[in-house]
Enzyme design. Structure first.
Site, PDB file in Angstrom:
ATOM      1  CE  LYS A 176      15.958   2.829 -14.416  1.00 34.80           C
ATOM      2  NZ  LYS A 176      16.962   3.187 -15.390  1.00 34.80           N
ATOM      3  CE  LYS A 209      17.976   7.806 -10.034  1.00 33.42           C
ATOM      4  NZ  LYS A 209      18.676   7.065 -11.090  1.00 33.42           N
ATOM      5  CE  LYS A 267      18.971  10.924 -18.179  1.00 30.23           C
ATOM      6  NZ  LYS A 267      19.167   9.489 -18.201  1.00 30.23           N
TER       7      LYS A 267
HETATM    8  P1  TYM Z   1      21.838   7.984 -16.416  1.00 27.81           P
HETATM    9  O1  TYM Z   1      21.606   8.398 -17.808  1.00 27.81           O
HETATM   10  O2  TYM Z   1      20.696   7.407 -15.647  1.00 27.81           O
HETATM   11  O3  TYM Z   1      22.403   9.180 -15.600  1.00 27.81           O
HETATM   12  C1  TYM Z   1      23.511   9.928 -16.096  1.00 27.81           C
HETATM   13  C2  TYM Z   1      24.415  10.342 -14.956  1.00 27.81           C
HETATM   14  O4  TYM Z   1      23.718  11.184 -14.051  1.00 27.81           O
HETATM   15  C3  TYM Z   1      23.844  10.677 -12.729  1.00 27.81           C
HETATM   16  N1  TYM Z   1      22.607  10.971 -12.004  1.00 27.81           N
HETATM   17  C4  TYM Z   1      22.546  11.591 -10.827  1.00 27.81           C
HETATM   18  N2  TYM Z   1      23.501  12.086 -10.035  1.00 27.81           N
HETATM   19  C5  TYM Z   1      23.102  12.677  -8.883  1.00 27.81           C
HETATM   20  N3  TYM Z   1      21.800  12.782  -8.500  1.00 27.81           N
HETATM   21  C6  TYM Z   1      20.814  12.290  -9.272  1.00 27.81           C
HETATM   22  N4  TYM Z   1      19.541  12.398  -8.902  1.00 27.81           N
HETATM   23  C7  TYM Z   1      21.178  11.661 -10.496  1.00 27.81           C
HETATM   24  N5  TYM Z   1      20.460  11.075 -11.493  1.00 27.81           N
HETATM   25  C8  TYM Z   1      21.349  10.651 -12.392  1.00 27.81           C
HETATM   26  C9  TYM Z   1      24.037   9.179 -12.913  1.00 27.81           C
HETATM   27  O5  TYM Z   1      24.627   8.593 -11.785  1.00 27.81           O
HETATM   28  C10 TYM Z   1      24.929   9.148 -14.118  1.00 27.81           C
HETATM   29  O6  TYM Z   1      26.263   9.383 -13.756  1.00 27.81           O
HETATM   30  N6  TYM Z   1      24.233   3.671 -17.143  1.00 27.81           N
HETATM   31  C11 TYM Z   1      24.376   5.102 -17.051  1.00 27.81           C
HETATM   32  C12 TYM Z   1      24.920   5.730 -18.305  1.00 27.81           C
HETATM   33  C13 TYM Z   1      26.180   5.089 -18.781  1.00 27.81           C
HETATM   34  C14 TYM Z   1      27.483   5.320 -18.303  1.00 27.81           C
HETATM   35  C15 TYM Z   1      28.308   4.472 -19.079  1.00 27.81           C
HETATM   36  C16 TYM Z   1      28.020   6.139 -17.315  1.00 27.81           C
HETATM   37  C17 TYM Z   1      26.240   4.172 -19.765  1.00 27.81           C
HETATM   38  N7  TYM Z   1      27.522   3.804 -19.932  1.00 27.81           N
HETATM   39  C18 TYM Z   1      29.684   4.417 -18.855  1.00 27.81           C
HETATM   40  C19 TYM Z   1      29.414   6.090 -17.129  1.00 27.81           C
HETATM   41  C20 TYM Z   1      30.215   5.235 -17.881  1.00 27.81           C
HETATM   42  C21 TYM Z   1      23.007   5.706 -16.785  1.00 27.81           C
HETATM   43  O7  TYM Z   1      21.994   5.101 -17.015  1.00 27.81           O
HETATM   44  O8  TYM Z   1      23.058   6.985 -16.345  1.00 27.81           O
END
Ligand code: TYM
Length: 344
Positions: free
Chosen positions: A119, A210, A213
């Site tokens: 990023k 990947k 969003k």
């Molecule tokens: P974030 O918001 O980017 O994504 C949320 C969740 O969706 C999963 N994900 C995917 N899984 C499969 N294929 C994809 N293309 C895909 N895109 C996103 C991510 O792996 C994630 O599980 N840092 C985290 C949010 C967070 C979090 C936490 C998660 C903050 N604190 C504590 C678990 C525990 C994040 O940015 O996810």
């Protein structure tokens, strides 16, 4: 007796995608419905994580509530005291613990995080925020504050989960106390959630990337808010290859492999079962139509469920959980503050 905790969160920086749904929402909602007798379920919205990269702040509050409604539409029960739904910024211990853990985290350690490198690679130094740099520390606090053992995440978050384990062990060793519960390693997490591998749904237009969003072009991204027609079109125009034979081969046929993965997720069946049905199929158009039809049907059903969600029930659940979580998180923070010499 306290129950083991299953916890996950999804940033509210944009509408959610089918990658988010199958990578994180579906596994925890399944656990919440089947196992809340034996486990505590924490499903939260990391709203402080939402602006590590620039967003439209005028939309954040509503987007956050919307994500809470999405969890409810996905089937998260709201009337169960062992299931908690909350916003990160409503529990100040997340920020406080992050500061303390920051002081035990190396700059090199954060600089090696793949997501940070990806990023920040195209941005000028002063446009890369310190928040983007140390956000894995905030994520570690999110997990450790509640003694979570199980954390369903997509494949892209496993490095952050490993960091969470590292910092938890480091603090426990440094103060020679069991301050934190160390979450399980990725392999054991996958086994617990009955997953064959860490899930990574790829972008339909560029299946080497990947599905995200925050991708600039949404041609290859299926959002949970997409109309059935739009999603259908996106899948029909997914990039494939010219080998004219359906196979699961992520190196040589990433587009087709991704469609197989999506189909098996939508059907909730093992990849091998989906593969058996389609392996060797020569007409990609026919295969894509099947995937497109099933994804469109899934979205239609999901959106109907979303329309039925009672917004005020979701908001009261948030307030109730946030009060309970301030209590629980406050206790863990206190253990760390006492160990660090800030409290007696
Ligand atoms: P974030 O918001 O980017 O994504 C949320 C969740 O969706 C999963 N994900 C995917 N899984 C499969 N294929 C994809 N293309 C895909 N895109 C996103 C991510 O792996 C994630 O599980 N840092 C985290 C949010 C967070 C979090 C936490 C998660 C903050 N604190 C504590 C678990 C525990 C994040 O940015 O996810």
């Amino acid at each position: 007796m306290t129950k083991p905790v299953i916890l996950t969160g999804l940033r509210a920086n944009n509408n959610l995608t089918i990658g988010n749904y199958f990578g994180a929402i579906e596994p925890i909602v399944r656990m919440a419905r089947d196992k809340s007798v034996d486990y505590q379920i924490n499903m939260f919205i990391p709203d402080l994580h939402s602006f590590t990269t620039p967003i439209d702040h005028g939309e954040l509050y509503e987007q956050t509530l919307n994500n809470a409604r999405v969890y409810a539409a996905a089937g998260l029960p709201l009337d169960n005291n062992d299931i908690h739904l909350y916003r990160q910024s409503f529990v100040p211990a997340h920020s406080e613990m992050t500061w303390i853990l920051d002081c035990f985290t190396g700059i090199g350690e954060m600089g090696r995080m793949t997501q940070f490198k990806d990023k920040s690679s195209n941005a000028q130094d002063d446009r890369v925020s310190v928040g983007l740099f140390n956000y894995p520390v905030l994520m570690a606090s999110d997990i450790l504050l509640y003694d979570a053992t199980y954390v369903p995440v997509g494949d892209d978050q496993t490095q952050h989960l490993e960091f969470t384990r590292d910092i938890a062990e480091r603090i426990n060793q440094q103060f020679d106390q069991n301050i934190f519960t160390v979450p399980l390693a990725t392999k054991e997490q996958l086994a617990f959630f009955d997953a064959e591998h860490g899930l990574r749904i790829m972008d339909l237009a560029d299946p080497t990337k990947k599905m995200s969003k925050s991708t600039e072009s949404d041609r290859g991204v299926v959002f949970l808010t997409d109309s059935a027609e739009d999603a259908h079109k996106k899948i029909m125009s997914a990039t494939t290859d010219n080998l004219a034979s359906v196979a699961y081969d992520t190196t040589n046929q990433p587009g087709i492999s991704n469609l197989l993965e999506i189909l098996s997720q939508v059907r909730n069946q093992p990849l091998g079962t989906t593969l058996l049905e389609f392996q060797g199929m020569e007409r990609y158009g026919d295969f894509k139509r099947i995937v497109a039809d099933e994804v469109a049907a899934f979205l239609t059903q999901f959106q109907a469920q979303l329309a039925f969600v009672d917004g005020s029930a979701v908001e009261s659940k948030l307030l109730k959980s946030e009060a309970a979580m301030r209590d629980q998180a406050g206790k863990t923070l206190y253990r760390l503050q006492a160990a660090a010499g800030l409290r007696k």
